[in-house]
Design a protein around this motif. Sequence first.
Motif, short mmCIF file in Angstrom:
data_model
loop_
_atom_site.label_atom_id
_atom_site.label_comp_id
_atom_site.label_asym_id
_atom_site.label_seq_id
_atom_site.Cartn_x
_atom_site.Cartn_y
_atom_site.Cartn_z
N TYR A 79 0.82 -1.21 0.00
CA TYR A 79 0.00 0.00 0.00
C TYR A 79 0.86 1.26 0.00
O TYR A 79 1.91 1.31 0.63
CB TYR A 79 -0.91 -0.01 1.24
CG TYR A 79 -2.23 0.64 0.96
CD1 TYR A 79 -3.24 -0.04 0.30
CD2 TYR A 79 -2.46 1.96 1.33
CE1 TYR A 79 -4.46 0.57 0.02
CE2 TYR A 79 -3.67 2.58 1.06
CZ TYR A 79 -4.65 1.87 0.40
OH TYR A 79 -5.85 2.48 0.13
N MET A 80 0.37 2.27 -0.72
CA MET A 80 1.02 3.58 -0.79
C MET A 80 0.15 4.57 0.00
O MET A 80 -0.93 4.96 -0.46
CB MET A 80 1.15 4.04 -2.25
CG MET A 80 1.71 5.43 -2.44
SD MET A 80 3.45 5.59 -2.02
CE MET A 80 4.20 4.71 -3.35
N LEU A 81 0.62 4.94 1.18
CA LEU A 81 -0.17 5.83 2.04
C LEU A 81 -0.09 7.29 1.63
O LEU A 81 -1.03 8.05 1.86
CB LEU A 81 0.30 5.71 3.50
CG LEU A 81 -0.05 4.39 4.17
CD1 LEU A 81 0.69 4.26 5.50
CD2 LEU A 81 -1.56 4.31 4.39
N THR A 91 6.11 1.83 -0.59
CA THR A 91 4.91 1.04 -0.34
C THR A 91 5.19 0.19 0.89
O THR A 91 6.34 -0.17 1.16
CB THR A 91 4.54 0.15 -1.54
OG1 THR A 91 5.63 -0.73 -1.81
CG2 THR A 91 4.19 0.97 -2.76
N VAL A 92 4.14 -0.11 1.63
CA VAL A 92 4.29 -0.86 2.88
C VAL A 92 3.32 -2.05 2.87
O VAL A 92 2.33 -2.06 2.13
CB VAL A 92 4.05 0.06 4.10
CG1 VAL A 92 5.18 1.08 4.23
CG2 VAL A 92 2.71 0.77 4.02
N PRO A 93 3.58 -3.07 3.70
CA PRO A 93 2.73 -4.26 3.73
C PRO A 93 1.30 -3.92 4.17
O PRO A 93 1.09 -3.06 5.02
CB PRO A 93 3.40 -5.17 4.75
CG PRO A 93 4.79 -4.63 4.93
CD PRO A 93 4.71 -3.17 4.62
N ALA A 94 0.35 -4.64 3.57
CA ALA A 94 -1.06 -4.42 3.91
C ALA A 94 -1.84 -5.72 3.78
O ALA A 94 -1.43 -6.64 3.07
CB ALA A 94 -1.65 -3.35 2.99
N GLN A 95 -2.99 -5.75 4.44
CA GLN A 95 -3.90 -6.89 4.37
C GLN A 95 -5.30 -6.34 4.11
O GLN A 95 -5.75 -5.41 4.79
CB GLN A 95 -3.89 -7.65 5.71
CG GLN A 95 -4.63 -8.95 5.70
CD GLN A 95 -3.89 -10.04 4.94
OE1 GLN A 95 -2.67 -9.98 4.79
NE2 GLN A 95 -4.62 -11.01 4.44
N MET A 96 -5.97 -6.90 3.08
CA MET A 96 -7.34 -6.51 2.77
C MET A 96 -8.24 -7.69 3.11
O MET A 96 -7.95 -8.82 2.73
CB MET A 96 -7.49 -6.14 1.29
CG MET A 96 -8.92 -5.82 0.90
SD MET A 96 -9.11 -5.15 -0.78
CE MET A 96 -8.56 -6.52 -1.80
N ALA A 97 -9.33 -7.41 3.82
CA ALA A 97 -10.28 -8.46 4.19
C ALA A 97 -11.68 -7.91 4.03
O ALA A 97 -11.93 -6.71 4.23
CB ALA A 97 -10.05 -8.91 5.63
N GLY A 98 -12.61 -8.79 3.65
CA GLY A 98 -13.97 -8.33 3.49
C GLY A 98 -14.95 -9.45 3.26
O GLY A 98 -14.64 -10.63 3.45
N ASP A 113 2.32 0.56 8.55
CA ASP A 113 3.17 1.68 8.16
C ASP A 113 4.53 1.52 8.84
O ASP A 113 4.72 1.91 9.99
CB ASP A 113 2.52 3.01 8.53
CG ASP A 113 3.29 4.20 7.99
OD1 ASP A 113 4.45 4.04 7.55
OD2 ASP A 113 2.73 5.31 7.99
N THR A 114 5.46 0.93 8.10
CA THR A 114 6.79 0.67 8.65
C THR A 114 7.63 1.94 8.79
O THR A 114 8.66 1.93 9.46
CB THR A 114 7.54 -0.36 7.76
OG1 THR A 114 7.57 0.14 6.43
CG2 THR A 114 6.83 -1.70 7.80
N VAL A 115 7.17 3.04 8.19
CA VAL A 115 7.88 4.31 8.29
C VAL A 115 7.58 4.96 9.65
O VAL A 115 8.50 5.34 10.39
CB VAL A 115 7.50 5.26 7.13
CG1 VAL A 115 8.14 6.62 7.32
CG2 VAL A 115 7.91 4.64 5.80
N THR A 116 6.29 5.10 9.98
CA THR A 116 5.90 5.74 11.25
C THR A 116 5.69 4.73 12.37
O THR A 116 5.35 5.11 13.48
CB THR A 116 4.62 6.58 11.07
OG1 THR A 116 3.56 5.71 10.69
CG2 THR A 116 4.82 7.66 10.02
N LYS A 117 5.87 3.45 12.06
CA LYS A 117 5.73 2.36 13.05
C LYS A 117 4.33 2.34 13.68
O LYS A 117 4.18 2.24 14.90
CB LYS A 117 6.79 2.48 14.13
CG LYS A 117 8.19 2.66 13.62
CD LYS A 117 8.92 1.35 13.57
CE LYS A 117 10.37 1.49 13.25
NZ LYS A 117 10.70 1.69 11.87
#
Length: 148
Positions: A79-81, A91-98, A113-117
């Motif tokens: 994901y690109m925040l 881009t950082v790891p993400a999980q989509m569920a629905g 968000d591995t940048v801002t932890k």
Amino acid sequence: MRRRTALLASVVILGLSCTEEDGPISPEGDLLQGTWGGDNVAIIVEDTVAHVHFGCTYGDFSAPIHVDAEGRFSVSGSYMLRAYPIAMGPTVPAQMAGEVRGRRLTFSIAVNDTVTKELVVFGPSTVSFGREPQMGPCPICRRVKKTN
């Protein structure tokens, strides 16, 4: 009178052949390719990727997306925040569920968000299959299919 009866019969048959519970799911149990749109949210499902927008952010998730017998799914991606007006990575790891119910899909995205932890969550939000997304000030990426 015959014409009206034939039209009514066609409507009834169509209604019986595609119920609200069936939805846009392939015989293999995967989300069909196409656009799922909502208010300031969209999913564009292609053969190998599902491109998702929540407002001015976006991400890519693995496809095909398999839906279980209860209509639920969960898939990993990136994901690109910070995407608009200029994409500033990484881009950082993400999980989509629905969950899919008929032609509507309700989902959330959890972004690590591995940048801002911190964990950033979008949703839940609902999109409809075949609906053009209404994205407000942030444009949606238009994915173009490759032609041979």
